[in-house]
Design an enzyme around this catalytic site. Structure first.
Site, PDB file in Angstrom:
ATOM      1  N   TRP A 337       0.833  -1.206   0.000  1.00 49.47           N
ATOM      2  CA  TRP A 337       0.000   0.000   0.000  1.00 49.47           C
ATOM      3  C   TRP A 337       0.869   1.257   0.000  1.00 49.47           C
ATOM      4  O   TRP A 337       0.409   2.339  -0.308  1.00 49.47           O
ATOM      5  CB  TRP A 337      -0.943   0.007   1.215  1.00 49.47           C
ATOM      6  CG  TRP A 337      -0.293   0.218   2.565  1.00 49.47           C
ATOM      7  CD1 TRP A 337       0.780  -0.457   3.059  1.00 49.47           C
ATOM      8  CD2 TRP A 337      -0.671   1.148   3.586  1.00 49.47           C
ATOM      9  NE1 TRP A 337       1.090  -0.013   4.323  1.00 49.47           N
ATOM     10  CE2 TRP A 337       0.220   0.969   4.683  1.00 49.47           C
ATOM     11  CE3 TRP A 337      -1.673   2.098   3.703  1.00 49.47           C
ATOM     12  CZ2 TRP A 337       0.139   1.709   5.854  1.00 49.47           C
ATOM     13  CZ3 TRP A 337      -1.753   2.844   4.881  1.00 49.47           C
ATOM     14  CH2 TRP A 337      -0.858   2.652   5.932  1.00 49.47           C
ATOM     15  N   ASP A 338       2.143   1.068   0.346  1.00 53.09           N
ATOM     16  CA  ASP A 338       3.114   2.167   0.337  1.00 53.09           C
ATOM     17  C   ASP A 338       2.998   2.977  -0.955  1.00 53.09           C
ATOM     18  O   ASP A 338       3.081   4.203  -0.951  1.00 53.09           O
ATOM     19  CB  ASP A 338       4.552   1.626   0.413  1.00 53.09           C
ATOM     20  CG  ASP A 338       4.803   0.670   1.574  1.00 53.09           C
ATOM     21  OD1 ASP A 338       3.867  -0.004   1.990  1.00 53.09           O
ATOM     22  OD2 ASP A 338       5.951   0.604   2.038  1.00 53.09           O
ATOM     23  N   GLU A 479       0.577  -3.256  12.397  1.00 52.53           N
ATOM     24  CA  GLU A 479       0.738  -4.713  12.332  1.00 52.53           C
ATOM     25  C   GLU A 479       1.052  -5.351  13.681  1.00 52.53           C
ATOM     26  O   GLU A 479       1.267  -6.552  13.759  1.00 52.53           O
ATOM     27  CB  GLU A 479       1.793  -5.065  11.284  1.00 52.53           C
ATOM     28  CG  GLU A 479       1.317  -4.699   9.888  1.00 52.53           C
ATOM     29  CD  GLU A 479       2.306  -5.044   8.798  1.00 52.53           C
ATOM     30  OE1 GLU A 479       3.452  -5.379   9.103  1.00 52.53           O
ATOM     31  OE2 GLU A 479       1.910  -4.961   7.613  1.00 52.53           O
ATOM     32  N   GLN A 590       3.064   1.311  14.158  1.00 54.83           N
ATOM     33  CA  GLN A 590       3.056   2.460  13.244  1.00 54.83           C
ATOM     34  C   GLN A 590       1.697   3.154  13.268  1.00 54.83           C
ATOM     35  O   GLN A 590       0.730   2.611  13.802  1.00 54.83           O
ATOM     36  CB  GLN A 590       3.334   1.977  11.833  1.00 54.83           C
ATOM     37  CG  GLN A 590       2.235   1.074  11.297  1.00 54.83           C
ATOM     38  CD  GLN A 590       2.691   0.238  10.118  1.00 54.83           C
ATOM     39  OE1 GLN A 590       3.071  -0.914  10.295  1.00 54.83           O
ATOM     40  NE2 GLN A 590       2.649   0.815   8.939  1.00 54.83           N
TER      41      GLN A 590
HETATM   42  C1  BGC Z   1       4.813  -2.014   7.479  1.00 53.10           C
HETATM   43  C2  BGC Z   1       3.813  -1.923   6.351  1.00 53.10           C
HETATM   44  C3  BGC Z   1       4.543  -1.588   5.075  1.00 53.10           C
HETATM   45  C4  BGC Z   1       5.669  -2.566   4.812  1.00 53.10           C
HETATM   46  C5  BGC Z   1       6.492  -2.197   3.595  1.00 53.10           C
HETATM   47  C6  BGC Z   1       5.902  -3.007   7.121  1.00 53.10           C
HETATM   48  O1  BGC Z   1       6.873  -3.036   8.122  1.00 53.10           O
HETATM   49  O2  BGC Z   1       4.182  -2.449   8.651  1.00 53.10           O
HETATM   50  O3  BGC Z   1       2.843  -0.940   6.627  1.00 53.10           O
HETATM   51  O4  BGC Z   1       3.634  -1.618   4.024  1.00 53.10           O
HETATM   52  O5  BGC Z   1       6.533  -2.571   5.923  1.00 53.10           O
HETATM   53  O6  BGC Z   1       7.057  -0.949   3.732  1.00 53.10           O
END
Ligand code: BGC
Length: 767
Positions: A337-338, A479, A590
């Site tokens: 989703w970044d 997460e 986050q």
């Molecule tokens: C984050 C996610 C992100 C991914 C890639 C993970 O550590 O929790 O939100 O999309 O890293 O950057």
């Protein structure tokens, strides 16, 4: 603090590393990488080194080597290494005596220059300078120029050996099943590597005064040895041009050879100047000039933009942007989703045609997303949490071994983190609102939105008690909180997606009845309307806090959270607590609810935003690089400037700070996008919504004015902002449409130019 030195010369900024420090190799190789959107090359020095990791990544070139592995962005054959043997001594920074070292990187052109002065065993001093860049003019082209100078002592002689090395691996995993190698016309080396479903061709032509190199075919590689002879006090120069080409590209072999020969004819500096012109044009559209910003701030913002420009697969929608761009193996080159939430806005505002390509990539993945939904028993399209070349889910099922039990932890995000399916829809609508690109919507946009809405409707269930649709057992952006019910971010995003589908159904019915019937919109419309009306949305409680999910506020807090916030290694909390224990605490990896506040800046009152940002921040470790930028933007939008600046300072140096253990497997692409969103959405307070360009500057006190261009409805708008004045100029040729601009609560109409004095700053987000 930025670890690197910074120099500005003729409007170009250089980052410099002036010590030979192997601890920083991995980080600097990522930060100083050369990328042009087609490929990226890590900035490992050309001379052999005991530490560091060479890497070249080609956009969209993925392979799955073994059944239990997931597909990953292939670390391609290396073209950067060269061996230099002079007067019988193999020169290398680890084995030879280094008198002076400098690795510097031009943020504006992307050129890397490594200069090392060696004291030879024979007593004299030589300087080896290596320059290289990835061309923005011809995106298949990589160039390297090596100069050996005798500084003191008598002349030196020996040989330089370089070529294409197909023995590269992704941390030990070799992807190419076979690599064919040969030499054409006794001058151009060629390797062709075969993956399961793809192939990569690399041609290399070199130029120096040694007429007849000695070519050697090796296992998975080819190299050439050139005689080197440098008289006392003189220089010897060697140039290398490399053409990198996937099977699907159409340029014929003869044309590729001709391009390389032409480079040799032009020589390095002329080839570089054509590349620089292309870079300059990109900068003209993307530059943000801030009067009052320090050199460090200017460098960090430009650094973020350089990498954003270099990670965009320009002119192609067959790949998207990986979490580490094209600079490292991290996250296996997967797309999260970044891209839509953190990086796409930069392209949306400066290069809308690039934003369109990124969204087209998601359309290419629509079939895969439908399959994923069906596999889980849902309707419509459920986008993968991690994508590679297709729309298939690529998240590994298991990751990070528990060091004590040897057992792998299950990765739930590929199974339960669903918000990406609404994030993509959010980006589509942002794109359409700002461009009015009906062709895109007719071909791709409506279908993606409708399919995503179908997914969300089927994902929710009816709750008798709440008399609402609920979304159970899900993971939101945070997460560290798995298997929760009614994650606020996910529920609001789902409502946004489905309500949008319901609203657009009416529009499509009138404007494009064929499409309306092809997409079965009539049949679905009722369910979208009902869902949008009855989805449960967590609202602020008595303390004005929006519950992150149904149980979050009932959990205990992590007492020693400061320890983890300050820890040098990310995710240190997982070494002291099991995953289940972390899930059972009020502790965030986050930004989660804070992201919701950023995406919908007008949805809640300034007071609610302020309270939630402070509440959730005190519970957030920021173990994801996506977090500081999100908090900085949110704080800026409510005028909490001290806090905004505190977070912004951290996010500015995310890839440049003094921690050598970070950025080792690639730059943090989302965070770099987040620097841009902080500056433009947060500090400049720019936001296009509801056919209106909202501008509400809240710049840090020492920034006097900010100046940049954005594109709205095909028009090029130049903004000059301070905290007390907004000036807009439409610098484009097409000034047909009047653009509505809201500043300080007043709506203005912009045709050619507009100047508004912001008389009195009211506290709150939108004056
Ligand atoms: C984050 C996610 C992100 C991914 C890639 C993970 O550590 O929790 O939100 O999309 O890293 O950057």
């Amino acid at each position: 603090m930025i670890y690197y030195d910074i120099e500005k010369k003729e409007n170009e900024i250089w980052l410099l590393q002036r010590e030979y420090n192997p601890w920083f190799h991995l980080k600097t190789e990522s930060a100083f990488a050369q990328s042009n959107g087609y490929f990226g090359v890590r900035a490992a020095g050309g001379l052999p080194s005991l530490t560091g990791k060479r890497g070249m990544f080609v956009a969209g070139l993925f392979n799955c080597a073994y059944e239990e592995e997931v597909t990953e962005l292939v670390n391609c054959p290396d073209v950067t290494q060269f061996r230099l043997i002079l007067d019988g001594e193999e020169i290398s920074p680890d084995g030879s005596k280094v008198k002076q070292y400098e690795r510097k990187f031009n943020i504006h052109t992307g050129e890397l220059v490594i200069s090392i002065v060696f004291e030879l065993q024979s007593g004299g001093e030589i300087k080896v300078v290596e320059r290289r860049f990835a061309s923005m003019d011809n995106r298949h082209l990589f160039a390297q120029c090596i100069t050996v100078s005798v500084l003191t002592g008598k002349g030196v002689s020996g040989k330089l050996i370089t070529g294409i090395n197909g023995q590269q691996t992704n941390s030990g995993v070799s992807h190419f099943q076979k690599v064919d190698c040969r030499v054409y016309d006794r001058e151009i080396m060629h390797t062709k590597g075969y993956l399961k479903e793809d192939s990569l061709s690399i041609l290399e032509a070199n130029a120096c005064d040694a007429k007849t190199p000695v070519f050697t075919l090796k296992r998975r590689g080819v190299d050439a040895a050139y005689a080197v002879m440098v008289p006392e006090g003189e220089n010897w120069t060697f140039e290398k041009y490399v053409y990198i080409h996937k099977w699907e590209d159409t340029t014929k072999l003869d044309e590729q050879k001709a391009i390389l020969k032409d480079c040799i004819h032009k020589t390095y500096d002329r080839v570089l100047s054509v590349h620089k012109e292309k870079m300059l044009r990109l900068w003209q559209q993307a530059a943000i000039r801030i009067d009052g910003a320090t050199l460090e701030e200017e460098a960090s913002i430009a650094f973020a933009q350089y990498h954003l420009l270099g990670m965009m697969p320009w002119n192609s929608s067959s790949s998207s942007i990986a979490a580490k761009g094209l600079t490292g193996e991290g996250y296996k080159g997967h797309v999260f989703w970044d891209t839509e939430i953190f990086m796409l806005p930069f392209f949306q505002y400066h290069f809308p045609e690039a934003a369109r390509q990124l969204l087209e990539f998601r359309y290419r993945g629509l079939e895969g997303a439908k399959e994923k939904a069906a596999d889980y028993g849902y309707a419509g399209a459920m986008y993968p949490w991690e994508a590679a070349a297709s729309g298939k889910e690529e998240t590994p099922l298991y990751a990070a071994l528990n060091i004590h039990t040897g057992k792998a932890n299950k990765v739930w995000s590929g199974i339960k983190e669903h918000h990406v399916t609404a994030d993509i829809v959010y980006a589509i609508w942002q794109y359409y609102s700002m461009t009015g690109d009906n062709t895109f919507m007719d071909k791709y946009g409506y279908e993606m939105i409708f399919q995503s809405a179908d997914f969300w409707v089927s994902r929710a269930e009816w709750d008798e008690k709440k008399q609402a649709y609920v979304i159970l057992d899900i993971i939101g952006p945070d997460e560290y909180t798995e298997h929760i019910d009614n994650n606020a971010y996910s529920n609001y995003m789902a409502r946004y997606c489905v309500a949008l589908a319901a609203m657009l159904a009416g529009k499509v019915k009138v404007e494009n009845p064929n499409l309306y019937s092809r997409l079965n919109a009539e049949e679905k419309r009722k369910s979208w309307e009902e869902f949008a009306e009855k989805i449960y949305l967590p609202v602020p409680n008595e303390e004005q806090i929006i519950p992150q999910d149904d149980t979050f506020l009932t959990k205990k807090c992590l007492q020693d959270i400061e320890k983890y916030k300050k820890a040098e290694t990310k995710q240190a909390v997982l070494q002291d607590y099991s995953r289940d224990e972390v899930v059972d605490m009020q502790v965030l990896k986050q930004a989660d609810t804070v992201m919701l506040l950023n995406l919908f800046p007008q949805m809640f009152s300034p007071e609610v935003v302020r309270k939630n940002v402070l509440f959730y921040e005190s519970r957030t470790i920021h173990d994801s690089s996506l977090s500081y930028c999100a908090h900085a933007q949110a704080c800026a939008s409510v005028g909490a400037m001290d806090l905004a600046w505190e977070f912004f300072e951290k996010c500015m140096v995310i890839d440049l700070d003094e921690n050598p253990n970070d950025t080792t497997d690639g730059i943090h692409a989302a965070s770099l996008g987040g620097i841009w969103t902080c500056v433009v959405f947060g500090f400049a307070g720019v936001n296009y919504e509801g056919e209106v360009l909202h501008i509400s500057p809240r710049m840090p006190a020492h920034w006097k004015t900010m100046n940049f261009h954005i594109k709205v409805k095909g028009q090029n708008i130049q903004l000059t902002l301070s905290n007390t004045e907004v000036r807009l100029e439409n610098t484009g040729i097409n000034k047909e449409d009047i653009i509505k601009v809201e500043i300080g609560g007043e709506v203005y109409r912009l045709k050619d130019s507009l100047q508004v004095i912001i008389a009195e700053r009211k506290e709150g987000r939108r004056a």
